[in-house]
Scaffold this motif. Sequence first.
Motif, PDB file in Angstrom:
ATOM      1  N   GLY A 128     -27.065 -46.413 -50.164  1.00 28.85           N
ATOM      2  CA  GLY A 128     -26.425 -47.253 -50.562  1.00 28.85           C
ATOM      3  C   GLY A 128     -25.476 -47.496 -52.007  1.00 28.85           C
ATOM      4  N   GLU A 129     -25.085 -46.382 -51.599  1.00 26.72           N
ATOM      5  CA  GLU A 129     -23.582 -45.840 -52.581  1.00 26.72           C
ATOM      6  C   GLU A 129     -22.786 -45.033 -51.744  1.00 26.72           C
ATOM      7  OE1 GLU A 129     -24.977 -42.040 -54.495  1.00 26.72           O
ATOM      8  OE2 GLU A 129     -26.178 -41.668 -52.875  1.00 26.72           O
ATOM      9  N   GLN A 160     -30.177 -44.983 -63.012  1.00 31.02           N
ATOM     10  CA  GLN A 160     -29.744 -45.862 -61.871  1.00 31.02           C
ATOM     11  C   GLN A 160     -30.284 -45.696 -60.644  1.00 31.02           C
ATOM     12  OE1 GLN A 160     -25.651 -46.483 -61.302  1.00 31.02           O
ATOM     13  NE2 GLN A 160     -25.574 -47.549 -59.031  1.00 31.02           N
ATOM     14  N   ARG A 161     -31.018 -46.470 -59.502  1.00 36.33           N
ATOM     15  CA  ARG A 161     -31.867 -45.922 -57.915  1.00 36.33           C
ATOM     16  C   ARG A 161     -30.870 -46.721 -57.258  1.00 36.33           C
ATOM     17  NH1 ARG A 161     -36.864 -44.753 -56.657  1.00 36.33           N
ATOM     18  NH2 ARG A 161     -37.735 -45.893 -54.446  1.00 36.33           N
ATOM     19  N   PHE A 162     -30.979 -46.119 -56.350  1.00 32.72           N
ATOM     20  CA  PHE A 162     -30.156 -45.983 -55.024  1.00 32.72           C
ATOM     21  C   PHE A 162     -31.289 -45.995 -54.081  1.00 32.72           C
ATOM     22  CE2 PHE A 162     -26.896 -44.155 -57.143  1.00 32.72           C
ATOM     23  CZ  PHE A 162     -25.163 -44.437 -56.990  1.00 32.72           C
ATOM     24  N   ASP A 163     -30.775 -46.470 -52.709  1.00 32.37           N
ATOM     25  CA  ASP A 163     -31.763 -47.438 -51.599  1.00 32.37           C
ATOM     26  C   ASP A 163     -33.045 -48.290 -51.419  1.00 32.37           C
ATOM     27  OD1 ASP A 163     -32.458 -46.096 -48.922  1.00 32.37           O
ATOM     28  OD2 ASP A 163     -34.123 -45.037 -49.218  1.00 32.37           O
ATOM     29  N   LEU A 164     -32.172 -48.931 -52.290  1.00 30.04           N
ATOM     30  CA  LEU A 164     -33.031 -50.577 -52.703  1.00 30.04           C
ATOM     31  C   LEU A 164     -32.671 -51.461 -51.185  1.00 30.04           C
ATOM     32  CD1 LEU A 164     -34.693 -51.854 -54.721  1.00 30.04           C
ATOM     33  CD2 LEU A 164     -32.664 -52.526 -55.812  1.00 30.04           C
ATOM     34  N   VAL A 179     -28.981 -55.383 -60.125  1.00 28.01           N
ATOM     35  CA  VAL A 179     -29.092 -54.770 -58.672  1.00 28.01           C
ATOM     36  C   VAL A 179     -27.062 -55.380 -58.458  1.00 28.01           C
ATOM     37  CG1 VAL A 179     -29.201 -57.176 -57.777  1.00 28.01           C
ATOM     38  CG2 VAL A 179     -30.194 -55.103 -56.761  1.00 28.01           C
ATOM     39  N   CYS A 180     -26.560 -53.718 -57.679  1.00 21.52           N
ATOM     40  CA  CYS A 180     -25.785 -54.244 -56.940  1.00 21.52           C
ATOM     41  C   CYS A 180     -25.382 -53.479 -55.568  1.00 21.52           C
ATOM     42  CB  CYS A 180     -24.583 -52.838 -57.297  1.00 21.52           C
ATOM     43  SG  CYS A 180     -25.118 -52.845 -59.909  1.00 21.52           S
ATOM     44  N   TRP A 181     -23.925 -53.900 -55.210  1.00 22.64           N
ATOM     45  CA  TRP A 181     -23.866 -54.303 -53.443  1.00 22.64           C
ATOM     46  C   TRP A 181     -22.453 -53.777 -53.460  1.00 22.64           C
ATOM     47  CZ3 TRP A 181     -25.532 -58.225 -56.062  1.00 22.64           C
ATOM     48  CH2 TRP A 181     -25.714 -59.436 -55.604  1.00 22.64           C
ATOM     49  N   TYR A 182     -21.839 -54.084 -51.945  1.00 22.58           N
ATOM     50  CA  TYR A 182     -21.358 -53.992 -52.048  1.00 22.58           C
ATOM     51  C   TYR A 182     -20.514 -54.840 -50.935  1.00 22.58           C
ATOM     52  CZ  TYR A 182     -20.867 -49.034 -53.444  1.00 22.58           C
ATOM     53  OH  TYR A 182     -20.989 -47.975 -54.912  1.00 22.58           O
ATOM     54  N   THR A 183     -18.931 -55.020 -51.370  1.00 18.92           N
ATOM     55  CA  THR A 183     -18.232 -56.149 -50.134  1.00 18.92           C
ATOM     56  C   THR A 183     -17.510 -55.173 -50.117  1.00 18.92           C
ATOM     57  OG1 THR A 183     -16.484 -57.295 -51.718  1.00 18.92           O
ATOM     58  CG2 THR A 183     -19.348 -58.447 -51.083  1.00 18.92           C
ATOM     59  N   ILE A 184     -17.096 -55.190 -48.412  1.00 16.68           N
ATOM     60  CA  ILE A 184     -16.132 -54.608 -47.643  1.00 16.68           C
ATOM     61  C   ILE A 184     -15.060 -54.857 -47.369  1.00 16.68           C
ATOM     62  CG2 ILE A 184     -15.856 -52.485 -46.160  1.00 16.68           C
ATOM     63  CD1 ILE A 184     -19.036 -52.295 -46.261  1.00 16.68           C
ATOM     64  N   HIS A 185     -14.009 -55.007 -47.509  1.00 16.52           N
ATOM     65  CA  HIS A 185     -12.745 -55.829 -46.760  1.00 16.52           C
ATOM     66  C   HIS A 185     -11.822 -55.278 -46.343  1.00 16.52           C
ATOM     67  CE1 HIS A 185     -12.997 -59.806 -49.500  1.00 16.52           C
ATOM     68  NE2 HIS A 185     -13.862 -58.381 -50.120  1.00 16.52           N
ATOM     69  N   HIS A 189     -28.882 -51.209 -51.394  1.00 15.50           N
ATOM     70  CA  HIS A 189     -28.412 -51.153 -52.523  1.00 15.50           C
ATOM     71  C   HIS A 189     -28.383 -50.417 -52.979  1.00 15.50           C
ATOM     72  CE1 HIS A 189     -30.445 -54.877 -50.722  1.00 15.50           C
ATOM     73  NE2 HIS A 189     -30.604 -55.413 -52.611  1.00 15.50           N
ATOM     74  N   SER A 190     -28.424 -50.726 -54.910  1.00 15.28           N
ATOM     75  CA  SER A 190     -28.847 -50.309 -56.017  1.00 15.28           C
ATOM     76  C   SER A 190     -29.258 -50.961 -56.925  1.00 15.28           C
ATOM     77  CB  SER A 190     -27.822 -48.747 -56.233  1.00 15.28           C
ATOM     78  OG  SER A 190     -26.697 -49.628 -56.820  1.00 15.28           O
TER      79      SER A 190
END
Length: 735
Positions: free
Chosen positions: A552-553, A626-630, A675-681, A699-700
């Motif tokens: 998630g990073e 900040q914890r990743f792999d969520l 909680v955080c994640w990405y949008t990939i355009h 996500h993280s």
Amino acid sequence: MQKEIQDLVEKSLKKARRLRAAGNYGHAYAHYTAVVELAPEKRADVEQEFTDVLCKWGMDLEKVDFEKMVLCYTRSLEIFPDNPRMLNNCAAHYIRKESPREALPYLNRALSSAPDFLPAEWNRNYAYNLLIDRWHFPMLNDRNRNTCYERAISNRISQGYNTVLDIGTGSGLLSLYAKDSGSERVYACELSTEMSFIADKVFSTNNSTDITLLPQHSTSIEIPRDIPQKVKLVVTETFDVALFGEFVLSTLIHAHEHLLSADGIVLPMGATVFAAAVESPQIRFMSHVTPAAKSDLTLNFAGINICADNKNYEAISLREDKTLYLTDPVEILQVNFNDLSELKELHTDGTKNVSWVKVRKDGRIDGLVVWFKLDLDEENTLDTSEEDSCWQLAVFADKPVKCSIGQDLKITTELWREQLRCTYELPKDKNDNSNWRKCKDFYRISQHTVMFLNDDDYMSSIARVAQLHRTKRYRYILDLGPFPVYGLEMLKWNEEVLRVYCYAETEEFGDLIMRIAEQNGVDREKICIVESCEEIDRSLDVVFYHNFSTQGEINDWSEPSLYQALKLTLSTDGFILPRRIFLIGQLIYSEDLPRMVLVEDKNVQRSLGKSNYVIGDFVNQYSCRQRFDLDLALYKAVEVSEERVLVQIDEGNTTSAVANFGKIQQRGVLPNVLVCWYTIHLDGGNCVASRRENSFMNHSAIILEDEVKGVIERGEDVRFKVLQMTGLTRVSLVL
């Protein structure tokens, strides 16, 4: 004399720059060093060039002469003592050498010099992860585990087993339980240097300096050198998700023979291991490539068996709503930790058991889940399959097999050299026409690539972009995806493409790329597998740059910057895919997530007597908020806000932004996690978000400080400052 020095400096600088341009970083570094030593007034002008060369020369030296590399950094840091890149890169060398404690002083210096230098912050968190395994946090927060151990220890001590050796003490909690349960003497051993430091502080703070701490492995303890005589009770919790992975057999054999008295006893008494066959899209997604029929991907993978090249088993938390148990649990192994002859037999000869179990539902077996029950004593048992257990499940994945109700499933269990292996088999069915039986080619690739290929939404988006580009005059393409989907799609449909460059992590992976190309009518001669950008001798029209980890990073490429190198290889009109990446956030409330990163002292207190243990203060010093792999689906959570764009990712520059979530209404719960994640355009409106089911990446979660509650209670807007540097981010509450 001054004129001669100036001439020498100018000549050295010209040579340094020529050598740097030629890639001769070692000689360039020597000439740059002469410049900065002879002409201190030029240091500010050449500092960036000097740093670039040092970092690249350091990467070369690391492979052949680590000590010389350290000397180069030491010498350079005497000249530029506050250079954050130098300090961070020197630390990164130690981290790669698995020496995180040596890395920390450099990282702390870097952040003291440049508090917003995020690569150093990222590396410091990574060093903390290496120093203290993250499972310590949920383990210490597992109230049921702690209580069961406390009661079992107290029971044994009350029965006269009153001298105790705690093997693998970690933070020292079990030793505290033993001391406060009335033991005459407690010894605690711990191999990890960092955990020994923590245990020492825990004992001192909790008035338990009479506990003897031995910073060594139990197998190196000698009597009377380390402890005066054998103990009556050995306590341990050195088990992984498959019970034996931390070499508990050899540890306890040594303890029985050298450390435990003849009438002594081990706690836990023993364990029983169970297995069950399951149908799980989660396991399938991580284990085998199964391109979905609805995908826009036009590449044909039929007849090719592609699976993850994993270790023997994975530690996984399975989603209950997506897991179908196709068999009842079956007992596959028992071990008595107080039977020395049994332990020796298992350790020396291993064991192989065959169990039969009836399939109780029609379905498809994706793997076996394995767990165990620890019998601490006659009254206290821990079951690692329980929902609130700190342990995960051990998953043994194999090729998917269709099964029918009433069939007999054969489960084979092998324990050899303290490694557990479980396989399953159904009777051969002549009418089974599944794809697996038709496969002639078999390939093992990384789990990351398997998940990438199984992400149907992402694959569809990539395929649609390739279709969008099928009439474009793009001749030279670099595809840095885990698998060159974009590049192969372009070769298949765009006649203008002359060459696709791609990476292959292994020779077998390169063979797979060529096999897929051949099967899809792609000219293999147009594919060039490279190991670095330096092998590419042409300007590129398109670079597909997949820089996401499954955790998630965005990957920290550190030095040298791959992103910057890619930009240099682009033609004038060339571009990088994805076009844009955004970090998205949402405020939630969760009881579970903070326990994954912060130890709460209330969870370690005794249930049988008074205690006021302080442990969290010492373990939490290594916490990464900040914890990743969520996978949020695995945790109970309440959404408290709408989604917001936090920042646009720009790997070439440092940017900052403020994300305003507005006023949060107090409706029973207040947010404690972002909680955080990405949008990939990608291109042309093809966009995919990483927070969704069957995403190739998790996500993280950022655990929030208590200050956010004050902001909400005062009726103010909840705002976060977001700093982004080379794809790394820091999110902090604006007060």
